[in-house]
Motif scaffolding. Sequence first.
Motif, short mmCIF file in Angstrom:
data_model
loop_
_atom_site.label_atom_id
_atom_site.label_comp_id
_atom_site.label_asym_id
_atom_site.label_seq_id
_atom_site.Cartn_x
_atom_site.Cartn_y
_atom_site.Cartn_z
N ALA A 1 0.99 -1.40 0.16
CA ALA A 1 -0.14 -0.02 -0.09
C ALA A 1 0.92 1.30 -0.02
CB ALA A 1 -0.87 0.01 1.03
N SER A 2 2.18 1.18 0.03
CA SER A 2 2.94 2.52 0.09
C SER A 2 2.87 3.15 -0.97
CB SER A 2 4.41 2.03 0.39
OG SER A 2 5.22 3.06 0.11
N ALA A 3 2.99 4.49 -1.35
CA ALA A 3 2.75 5.53 -2.19
C ALA A 3 4.30 5.68 -2.76
CB ALA A 3 2.24 6.83 -1.66
N ILE A 4 5.07 5.06 -2.29
CA ILE A 4 6.45 5.36 -2.65
C ILE A 4 7.25 4.07 -2.67
CG2 ILE A 4 6.87 7.59 -1.72
CD1 ILE A 4 8.55 6.50 0.66
N LYS A 5 6.53 2.87 -3.48
CA LYS A 5 7.16 1.61 -3.51
C LYS A 5 8.46 1.73 -4.33
CE LYS A 5 2.84 -0.59 -3.62
NZ LYS A 5 1.69 0.29 -4.44
N PRO A 6 9.55 1.13 -3.89
CA PRO A 6 9.50 -0.07 -3.21
C PRO A 6 9.81 -0.05 -1.64
CG PRO A 6 11.66 0.00 -4.13
CD PRO A 6 10.59 1.41 -4.85
N TRP A 7 9.80 1.44 -1.43
CA TRP A 7 10.13 1.92 0.08
C TRP A 7 8.98 1.94 0.54
CZ3 TRP A 7 14.66 1.22 -1.21
CH2 TRP A 7 15.27 1.80 -2.24
#
Length: 71
Positions: free
Chosen positions: A48-54
Amino acid sequence: MSEPREAVTITPYPDGPLVVRGPAQLIDEHGEPIARSRRTVALCRCGASAIKPWCDGTHKLSGFRTGGPDV
């Protein structure tokens, strides 16, 4: 004689990200390197992160759990 390599560790945090420490090379789905600006990074496991892969901490809001169904 070659110099010893620095260790890479990957630590799964309960209900959270994978924390990567050390000089690991990260590769995307196309085989391209992912640039890192830090030696320690947190990789998203919840999706669900908006800054994948982070990891951006969204796992806390989404209720992501790493345990089995009875957790």
